[in-house]
Scaffold this motif. Structure first.
Motif, mmCIF file in Angstrom:
data_model
loop_
_atom_site.group_PDB
_atom_site.id
_atom_site.type_symbol
_atom_site.label_atom_id
_atom_site.label_comp_id
_atom_site.label_asym_id
_atom_site.label_seq_id
_atom_site.Cartn_x
_atom_site.Cartn_y
_atom_site.Cartn_z
ATOM 1 N N GLU A 157 0.890 -1.249 -0.063
ATOM 2 C CA GLU A 157 0.089 -0.153 0.105
ATOM 3 C C GLU A 157 0.803 1.377 0.094
ATOM 4 O O GLU A 157 0.412 2.316 0.206
ATOM 5 C CB GLU A 157 -0.906 -0.014 1.147
ATOM 6 C CG GLU A 157 -1.961 -1.060 1.179
ATOM 7 C CD GLU A 157 -2.999 -1.068 2.149
ATOM 8 O OE1 GLU A 157 -4.083 -0.524 2.059
ATOM 9 O OE2 GLU A 157 -2.557 -1.621 3.153
ATOM 10 N N ASP A 158 2.278 1.277 -0.147
ATOM 11 C CA ASP A 158 3.064 2.318 -0.254
ATOM 12 C C ASP A 158 2.736 2.918 -1.575
ATOM 13 O O ASP A 158 2.412 2.638 -2.338
ATOM 14 C CB ASP A 158 4.596 1.835 -0.394
ATOM 15 C CG ASP A 158 5.064 1.292 1.081
ATOM 16 O OD1 ASP A 158 4.153 1.478 2.122
ATOM 17 O OD2 ASP A 158 5.934 0.417 1.019
ATOM 18 N N SER A 159 2.846 4.418 -1.336
ATOM 19 C CA SER A 159 2.633 5.215 -2.520
ATOM 20 C C SER A 159 3.350 5.109 -3.459
ATOM 21 O O SER A 159 4.606 4.620 -3.532
ATOM 22 C CB SER A 159 2.606 6.766 -2.027
ATOM 23 O OG SER A 159 2.365 7.646 -3.150
ATOM 24 N N VAL A 160 2.797 4.950 -4.838
ATOM 25 C CA VAL A 160 3.526 4.621 -5.946
ATOM 26 C C VAL A 160 2.889 5.304 -7.103
ATOM 27 O O VAL A 160 1.785 6.021 -7.137
ATOM 28 C CB VAL A 160 3.097 3.141 -6.534
ATOM 29 C CG1 VAL A 160 3.932 2.140 -5.485
ATOM 30 C CG2 VAL A 160 1.628 2.729 -6.812
ATOM 31 N N ASP A 161 3.464 5.419 -8.192
ATOM 32 C CA ASP A 161 2.949 5.997 -9.631
ATOM 33 C C ASP A 161 2.583 4.756 -10.508
ATOM 34 O O ASP A 161 3.241 3.989 -10.961
ATOM 35 C CB ASP A 161 4.301 6.662 -10.300
ATOM 36 C CG ASP A 161 4.875 7.757 -9.435
ATOM 37 O OD1 ASP A 161 4.397 8.476 -8.697
ATOM 38 O OD2 ASP A 161 6.046 7.968 -9.789
ATOM 39 N N TYR A 162 1.326 4.920 -10.672
ATOM 40 C CA TYR A 162 0.549 3.937 -11.299
ATOM 41 C C TYR A 162 0.985 3.542 -12.647
ATOM 42 O O TYR A 162 1.029 2.604 -13.212
ATOM 43 C CB TYR A 162 -0.945 3.999 -11.341
ATOM 44 C CG TYR A 162 -1.400 5.424 -11.908
ATOM 45 C CD1 TYR A 162 -1.731 5.717 -13.337
ATOM 46 C CD2 TYR A 162 -1.819 6.318 -11.130
ATOM 47 C CE1 TYR A 162 -1.969 6.891 -13.766
ATOM 48 C CE2 TYR A 162 -2.175 7.560 -11.537
ATOM 49 C CZ TYR A 162 -2.241 7.973 -12.868
ATOM 50 O OH TYR A 162 -2.413 9.139 -13.299
ATOM 51 N N PRO A 163 1.665 4.643 -13.540
ATOM 52 C CA PRO A 163 1.930 4.258 -14.774
ATOM 53 C C PRO A 163 3.159 3.205 -14.974
ATOM 54 O O PRO A 163 3.038 2.430 -15.753
ATOM 55 C CB PRO A 163 2.448 5.586 -15.529
ATOM 56 C CG PRO A 163 1.610 6.626 -14.694
ATOM 57 C CD PRO A 163 1.639 6.072 -13.246
ATOM 58 N N ASP A 164 3.607 3.283 -13.664
ATOM 59 C CA ASP A 164 4.959 2.212 -13.626
ATOM 60 C C ASP A 164 4.269 0.610 -13.567
ATOM 61 O O ASP A 164 5.339 -0.114 -14.186
ATOM 62 C CB ASP A 164 5.748 2.356 -12.421
ATOM 63 C CG ASP A 164 6.227 3.783 -12.486
ATOM 64 O OD1 ASP A 164 6.657 4.440 -13.561
ATOM 65 O OD2 ASP A 164 6.757 4.168 -11.327
ATOM 66 N N PHE A 165 3.200 0.577 -13.329
ATOM 67 C CA PHE A 165 2.679 -0.740 -13.326
ATOM 68 C C PHE A 165 1.536 -0.927 -14.472
ATOM 69 O O PHE A 165 1.531 -1.922 -15.011
ATOM 70 C CB PHE A 165 1.791 -1.112 -12.023
ATOM 71 C CG PHE A 165 2.729 -0.845 -10.895
ATOM 72 C CD1 PHE A 165 3.510 -1.697 -10.573
ATOM 73 C CD2 PHE A 165 2.562 0.445 -10.330
ATOM 74 C CE1 PHE A 165 4.635 -1.666 -9.337
ATOM 75 C CE2 PHE A 165 3.470 0.654 -8.966
ATOM 76 C CZ PHE A 165 4.531 -0.208 -8.596
ATOM 77 N N VAL A 166 1.012 0.053 -14.911
ATOM 78 C CA VAL A 166 -0.197 0.066 -16.097
ATOM 79 C C VAL A 166 0.782 -0.278 -17.343
ATOM 80 O O VAL A 166 0.039 -0.935 -18.129
ATOM 81 C CB VAL A 166 -0.875 1.395 -16.131
ATOM 82 C CG1 VAL A 166 -1.927 1.277 -17.438
ATOM 83 C CG2 VAL A 166 -1.633 1.529 -14.647
#
Length: 143
Positions: free
Chosen positions: A37-46
């Motif tokens: 649940e640590d804050s991330v940048d979603y494009p890195d996964f999308v």
């Protein structure tokens, strides 16, 4: 069926919940993250998820973030992706049957886990109708 899963920190708990149900249904899945649940940048996964769906390494994708908007916008940058933001079962069915959506985007802050499960089930079991819808779907991609 092989499913690609991903999202952001706001969708992490929903992703983990849906993984259990995918396993119960006998589906394989690849979890592109995040893995906490640590804050991330979603494009890195999308982007990796969308690429996997485009290449046929996964049959369909499921993305979960707070609003569903960021993951949908990012996934839809890929020419071979038709990502649909859904908030109920009927929309998930229509996304598949009429638009041949290949990525379901779930807004975790606006639907219950029970609704997310129902949407996922509808998305995975609904077939594209083709016919008049195929003509429209063929006109979606710009490249």
């Amino acid at each position: 069926m092989k499913i690609a899963l991903g999202g952001d920190h706001a969708g992490y708990q929903y992703k983990e919940f849906l993984k259990t149900h995918l396993t119960e249904l006998g589906h394989e899945f690849h979890d592109f993250g995040p893995h906490s649940e640590d804050s991330v940048d979603y494009p890195d996964f999308v982007h990796p998820l969308a690429t996997a769906v485009e290449k046929g390494e996964a049959d369909l994708g499921i993305l979960i973030c707070g609003s569903g908007n960021g993951v949908a916008m990012t996934a839809n940058k890929h020419a071979g992706i038709r990502a649909a933001l859904c908030w109920n079962e009927e929309l998930a069915q229509l996304a598949r049957s009429h638009n041949n959506a290949n990525v379901l985007c779930i807004p975790a802050r606006f639907v219950s886990t029970a609704m997310a499960k129902e949407m996922m089930s509808a998305f995975l079991t609904t077939a594209f109708e083709g016919g008049r819808h195929q003509n429209r779907v063929s006109k979606i991609a710009c490249s």
